[in-house]
Design a protein around this motif. Structure first.
Motif, PDB file in Angstrom:
ATOM      1  N   ARG A 195       1.501   5.602   3.929  1.00  0.00           N
ATOM      2  CA  ARG A 195       2.896   5.467   4.358  1.00  0.00           C
ATOM      3  C   ARG A 195       3.831   5.500   3.164  1.00  0.00           C
ATOM      4  O   ARG A 195       3.444   5.119   2.050  1.00  0.00           O
ATOM      5  CB  ARG A 195       3.087   4.147   5.112  1.00  0.00           C
ATOM      6  CG  ARG A 195       2.302   4.057   6.415  1.00  0.00           C
ATOM      7  CD  ARG A 195       2.369   2.668   7.002  1.00  0.00           C
ATOM      8  NE  ARG A 195       1.671   1.721   6.161  1.00  0.00           N
ATOM      9  CZ  ARG A 195       1.716   0.396   6.342  1.00  0.00           C
ATOM     10  NH1 ARG A 195       2.462  -0.113   7.309  1.00  0.00           N
ATOM     11  NH2 ARG A 195       1.050  -0.419   5.548  1.00  0.00           N
ATOM     12  N   GLY A 198       6.718   1.787   0.811  1.00  0.00           N
ATOM     13  CA  GLY A 198       6.095   0.584   0.287  1.00  0.00           C
ATOM     14  C   GLY A 198       6.667   0.138  -1.044  1.00  0.00           C
ATOM     15  O   GLY A 198       7.230  -0.944  -1.159  1.00  0.00           O
ATOM     16  N   ASP A 207      10.627  -7.074   3.355  1.00  0.00           N
ATOM     17  CA  ASP A 207       9.408  -7.794   3.726  1.00  0.00           C
ATOM     18  C   ASP A 207       8.301  -6.864   4.203  1.00  0.00           C
ATOM     19  O   ASP A 207       7.128  -7.237   4.175  1.00  0.00           O
ATOM     20  CB  ASP A 207       9.709  -8.817   4.827  1.00  0.00           C
ATOM     21  CG  ASP A 207      10.595  -9.951   4.324  1.00  0.00           C
ATOM     22  OD1 ASP A 207      10.466 -10.325   3.142  1.00  0.00           O
ATOM     23  OD2 ASP A 207      11.428 -10.452   5.121  1.00  0.00           O
ATOM     24  N   THR A 208       8.657  -5.665   4.672  1.00  0.00           N
ATOM     25  CA  THR A 208       7.644  -4.769   5.223  1.00  0.00           C
ATOM     26  C   THR A 208       7.846  -3.344   4.729  1.00  0.00           C
ATOM     27  O   THR A 208       8.953  -2.953   4.326  1.00  0.00           O
ATOM     28  CB  THR A 208       7.694  -4.759   6.766  1.00  0.00           C
ATOM     29  OG1 THR A 208       8.923  -4.160   7.195  1.00  0.00           O
ATOM     30  CG2 THR A 208       7.574  -6.161   7.341  1.00  0.00           C
ATOM     31  N   VAL A 209       6.777  -2.564   4.785  1.00  0.00           N
ATOM     32  CA  VAL A 209       6.840  -1.148   4.443  1.00  0.00           C
ATOM     33  C   VAL A 209       7.789  -0.429   5.401  1.00  0.00           C
ATOM     34  O   VAL A 209       8.563   0.444   4.990  1.00  0.00           O
ATOM     35  CB  VAL A 209       5.437  -0.526   4.510  1.00  0.00           C
ATOM     36  CG1 VAL A 209       5.501   0.982   4.274  1.00  0.00           C
ATOM     37  CG2 VAL A 209       4.518  -1.172   3.476  1.00  0.00           C
ATOM     38  N   THR A 210       7.753  -0.787   6.666  1.00  0.00           N
ATOM     39  CA  THR A 210       8.601  -0.135   7.670  1.00  0.00           C
ATOM     40  C   THR A 210      10.069  -0.312   7.333  1.00  0.00           C
ATOM     41  O   THR A 210      10.865   0.640   7.451  1.00  0.00           O
ATOM     42  CB  THR A 210       8.298  -0.703   9.061  1.00  0.00           C
ATOM     43  OG1 THR A 210       6.916  -0.493   9.358  1.00  0.00           O
ATOM     44  CG2 THR A 210       9.153  -0.033  10.119  1.00  0.00           C
ATOM     45  N   GLU A 211      10.466  -1.521   6.925  1.00  0.00           N
ATOM     46  CA  GLU A 211      11.860  -1.752   6.541  1.00  0.00           C
ATOM     47  C   GLU A 211      12.250  -0.864   5.359  1.00  0.00           C
ATOM     48  O   GLU A 211      13.361  -0.323   5.307  1.00  0.00           O
ATOM     49  CB  GLU A 211      12.061  -3.214   6.163  1.00  0.00           C
ATOM     50  CG  GLU A 211      12.022  -4.192   7.316  1.00  0.00           C
ATOM     51  CD  GLU A 211      12.175  -5.624   6.819  1.00  0.00           C
ATOM     52  OE1 GLU A 211      13.325  -6.110   6.772  1.00  0.00           O
ATOM     53  OE2 GLU A 211      11.155  -6.237   6.463  1.00  0.00           O
ATOM     54  N   GLN A 236       2.095   4.511  -0.115  1.00  0.00           N
ATOM     55  CA  GLN A 236       1.270   3.303  -0.127  1.00  0.00           C
ATOM     56  C   GLN A 236       0.089   3.477   0.817  1.00  0.00           C
ATOM     57  O   GLN A 236       0.244   3.847   1.971  1.00  0.00           O
ATOM     58  CB  GLN A 236       2.098   2.085   0.286  1.00  0.00           C
ATOM     59  CG  GLN A 236       1.311   0.781   0.251  1.00  0.00           C
ATOM     60  CD  GLN A 236       2.199  -0.441   0.302  1.00  0.00           C
ATOM     61  OE1 GLN A 236       3.238  -0.499  -0.360  1.00  0.00           O
ATOM     62  NE2 GLN A 236       1.821  -1.447   1.081  1.00  0.00           N
ATOM     63  N   GLU A 239      -3.469  -0.712   5.303  1.00  0.00           N
ATOM     64  CA  GLU A 239      -2.794  -1.291   6.456  1.00  0.00           C
ATOM     65  C   GLU A 239      -1.872  -2.455   6.099  1.00  0.00           C
ATOM     66  O   GLU A 239      -1.109  -2.918   6.943  1.00  0.00           O
ATOM     67  CB  GLU A 239      -3.845  -1.776   7.459  1.00  0.00           C
ATOM     68  CG  GLU A 239      -4.679  -0.649   8.056  1.00  0.00           C
ATOM     69  CD  GLU A 239      -5.736  -1.141   9.014  1.00  0.00           C
ATOM     70  OE1 GLU A 239      -5.862  -2.373   9.159  1.00  0.00           O
ATOM     71  OE2 GLU A 239      -6.432  -0.303   9.605  1.00  0.00           O
ATOM     72  N   ASN A 240      -1.942  -2.940   4.877  1.00  0.00           N
ATOM     73  CA  ASN A 240      -1.122  -4.080   4.482  1.00  0.00           C
ATOM     74  C   ASN A 240       0.356  -3.728   4.662  1.00  0.00           C
ATOM     75  O   ASN A 240       0.854  -2.785   4.047  1.00  0.00           O
ATOM     76  CB  ASN A 240      -1.415  -4.442   3.025  1.00  0.00           C
ATOM     77  CG  ASN A 240      -0.794  -5.762   2.609  1.00  0.00           C
ATOM     78  OD1 ASN A 240      -0.006  -6.345   3.346  1.00  0.00           O
ATOM     79  ND2 ASN A 240      -1.158  -6.226   1.425  1.00  0.00           N
ATOM     80  N   GLU A 241       1.058  -4.479   5.481  1.00  0.00           N
ATOM     81  CA  GLU A 241       2.464  -4.199   5.762  1.00  0.00           C
ATOM     82  C   GLU A 241       3.372  -4.702   4.648  1.00  0.00           C
ATOM     83  O   GLU A 241       4.529  -4.314   4.568  1.00  0.00           O
ATOM     84  CB  GLU A 241       2.863  -4.837   7.098  1.00  0.00           C
ATOM     85  CG  GLU A 241       4.274  -4.508   7.582  1.00  0.00           C
ATOM     86  CD  GLU A 241       4.518  -3.022   7.832  1.00  0.00           C
ATOM     87  OE1 GLU A 241       5.677  -2.573   7.726  1.00  0.00           O
ATOM     88  OE2 GLU A 241       3.536  -2.300   8.124  1.00  0.00           O
ATOM     89  N   LYS A 242       2.843  -5.535   3.765  1.00  0.00           N
ATOM     90  CA  LYS A 242       3.684  -6.047   2.688  1.00  0.00           C
ATOM     91  C   LYS A 242       3.868  -4.969   1.629  1.00  0.00           C
ATOM     92  O   LYS A 242       2.890  -4.384   1.159  1.00  0.00           O
ATOM     93  CB  LYS A 242       3.048  -7.281   2.055  1.00  0.00           C
ATOM     94  CG  LYS A 242       3.924  -7.894   0.955  1.00  0.00           C
ATOM     95  CD  LYS A 242       3.362  -9.194   0.465  1.00  0.00           C
ATOM     96  CE  LYS A 242       4.272  -9.777  -0.616  1.00  0.00           C
ATOM     97  NZ  LYS A 242       5.644 -10.011  -0.148  1.00  0.00           N
TER      98      LYS A 242
END
Length: 624
Positions: A195, A198, A207-211, A236, A239-242
């Motif tokens: 993704r 990251g 706080d998240t990759v999505t943000e 990145q 699966e770690n979203e951080k």
């Protein structure tokens, strides 16, 4: 017994911190690293150590001045070669450069052999890779146009004081979309997501990759700190979203091991791997000294059953890593590296650089070699140790990019002073730029100070976000018990402890420090740093007991720079003509960085290593 987020007991954590103090060697990544990935033994270290005062430090070979450890070896006798392997393309090194090279060469129909000195693919596998113009970036509509490419090329080239090769930087950007998409498809087919957003989210404190990805749509993935533009090319893995990146794997981040799927794909394509086999000498047709059309034809390597000759009809791709643990090479090409701390990658001994030089290749000149400096990340106890070796990153974190096995507040832009008791820099410039400044201080060390109100006063860097989590009382007590942090109720008591035998042993100027602290608190109260121009946000007083001090130095990750190359990834000879049949990608290849690791593109090393080796192997197959 309390547990941290990784499930590590306080006792095991303290044992780990003690290992840091001793500079102990740690194992590679669990599950896919070599159990002992050709780490240097005592004899190896003696062989690669620096010259004594009575010995010359350099040699002359083929018109070049070189460190003495690069002296050419005697040819390997024919009667010692016990087997012969024929192939089209030989890749030397099975790491983040070599495996992509092996895959694309085999994908194009070549018979490929990959020689690797470790017993398995290299343990180093960063979870962030910088590629330009990938499908992922195009989906966001960012960092994929010719205009954006031109801006990045100019920034990276100009930021290196025009000491790199602009055409090599452009080549990375031209080709990384194709290479990145190719590798992403393989990685995601194994179930591991890739993704964007990251590292951008990490720097922007999301706080998240999505943000991070969503914000990139608004900003174009370009952001500024006080010194340069930064470009969010990082992909990145895992699966770690951080948001954030580890450079070496860890059990709780095992989903981010992207190199094993690349290796498995290479095996499926028919690549033949010779593990525990060290390439010792390249072979080139006789007469190359007078005839630059003579080709590199393969190598001789030493394996478990003796020497093997690998004949490569199309060519050889060098992907052998840096020269981190050849002290003579470090001393000659990157002298700050012997004064600061380095990582545990002891198998990086400049093998590809040496073999290339012995068949006529030109090394970049001294002054062109850099590393990714971690300016504030080495405890003084490590820097004062014999090996000056940092822990594996898998041990260095409690929680990746949040809590370190270090006094984390010392990595934040708090007050820094040297042993003379004086401030010496704007502490907010971050680790990319602080390493060389710290190196110029007495013993290459500094003290970081904060007080008992750290929850409100200690703030992370704006972009060099080494630590977001401020030290808890429990973490600080662990650091004190581990001998990495000092705590006192008064400044005079703090100074007394700092001058104890296990710390500065009377060398710290406490009286001058008290003057410096008074001046610093005065500037903080005024909200303006007239001395070093640290932004007011980070100017917070140190006046609330208890008081803390941590002595720190600098560390670096790996050497970058090496054999000169052209934009086809041919290795060049001393007359800067291409050597037929010899290519390089990753750390053995020079000309990308010049005299600074490109801070504008975090994770550019993994990005260009995967890309340029991919292109080198593709060109090798195509005869380009």
């Amino acid at each position: 017994m309390t547990k941290n987020e990784k499930g590590m007991s306080r006792r095991s954590f303290l044992g780990m911190a003690g290992a840091t103090a001793a500079g102990a060697i740690a194992a590679g990544m669990a599950g896919c690293a070599p159990a002992e990935p050709k780490k240097a033994g005592e004899a190896d270290l003696a062989a690669t150590g620096s010259a004594t005062a009575s010995e010359p430090k350099t040699i002359e070979f083929n018109g070049q001045t070189l460190p003495k450890s690069m002296a050419k070896l005697d040819p390997i006798a024919e009667d010692k070669i016990t087997s012969v392997v024929d192939c089209d393309v030989l890749v030397v090194g099975a790491g983040i450069s070599g495996l992509p090279a092996a895959c694309i060469a085999a994908e194009k129909g070549a018979k490929v052999v990959c020689v690797e000195k470790g017993s398995a693919p290299c343990a180093t596998r960063p979870t962030g890779l910088s590629w330009f113009g990938t499908k992922k970036l195009k989906e966001l509509g960012v960092l994929c146009t010719e205009e954006e490419k031109a801006t990045i090329v100019k920034d990276v080239f100009g930021g290196a004081n025009a000491s790199s090769k602009q055409e090599i930087v452009k080549l990375w950007l031209d080709e990384s979309g194709e290479a990145g998409d190719y590798l992403t498809e393989i990685i995601e087919a194994s179930g591991i997501p890739v993704r964007v957003g990251g590292y951008y989210g990490y720097y922007k404190h999301f706080d998240t990759v999505t943000e991070g990805a969503e914000d990139m749509k608004k900003t174009g993935g370009i952001y500024n700190d006080s010194y340069w533009n930064m470009y969010a090319l990082q992909h990145q893995v895992g699966e770690n979203e951080k948001p954030g990146v580890c450079l070496w794997g860890r059990e709780d981040l095992s989903d981010a091991d992207w190199l094993t799927p690349i290796y498995n794909h290479a095996v499926e394509l028919g690549v033949e791997f010779l593990f525990s086999t060290t390439a010792e000498q390249l072979e080139r047709e006789e007469g190359w000294e007078d005839d630059d059309t003579k080709r590199v034809t393969g190598c001789v390597a030493k394996g478990p059953d003796g020497y093997v000759r690998v004949n490569a009809s199309k060519g050889v791709v060098l992907a052998t890593g840096g020269f981190d643990w050849d002290d003579d090479m470090v001393d000659y090409y990157y002298p700050i590296g012997l004064r600061t701390c380095r990582t545990w990658q002891k198998w990086m001994t400049g093998d590809g650089h040496k073999m290339g030089v012995w068949v006529g290749a030109k090394m970049e000149d001294p002054g062109q070699y850099v590393s990714h400096m971690m300016g504030t990340v080495a405890p003084a106890v490590v820097q004062r140790s014999d090996e000056r070796m940092m822990q594996t990153e898998s041990q260095a974190f409690i929680t990746p990019w949040v809590e370190w096995a270090l006094p984390s507040n010392a990595l934040a832009p708090v007050l820094y002073v040297n042993q003379n008791g004086e401030r010496f820099m704007n502490e907010e410039i971050g680790y990319f730029m602080s390493g060389p400044v710290i190196d110029k201080q007495p013993e290459g060390l500094f003290w970081a100070f904060w007080d008992g109100d750290s929850e409100n006063k200690v703030k992370p860097h704006k972009f060099d976000r080494l630590v977001d989590g401020i030290d808890t009382d429990e973490h600080s007590e662990m650091m004190i018990e581990a001998g990495l942090l000092i705590k006192a109720d008064t400044i005079d008591e703090l100074i007394e402890k700092m001058n104890a035998a296990e710390w500065d042993n009377g060398r710290f100027d406490g009286e001058k420090f008290k003057e410096t602290l008074a001046r610093y608190n005065e500037l903080c109260a005024a909200g303006k740093d007239d001395d070093f121009y640290k932004p007011a946000e980070w100017m917070t007083t140190i006046d609330t007991p208890p008081f803390y001090a941590a002595e720190m130095g600098s560390s670096w990750m790996t050497t970058v720079g090496g054999l000169e190359i052209d934009d086809k990834l041919h290795v060049l000879d001393v007359n800067r003509q291409p050597i037929p049949g010899l290519y390089a990608g990753g750390n053995p290849a020079g000309c990308f960085y010049g005299n600074i690791y490109a801070p504008q593109v975090p994770m550019s090393l993994s990005g260009h290593s995967t890309t340029l080796s991919y292109v080198a192997a593709r060109n090798c197959v195509d005869g380009i």
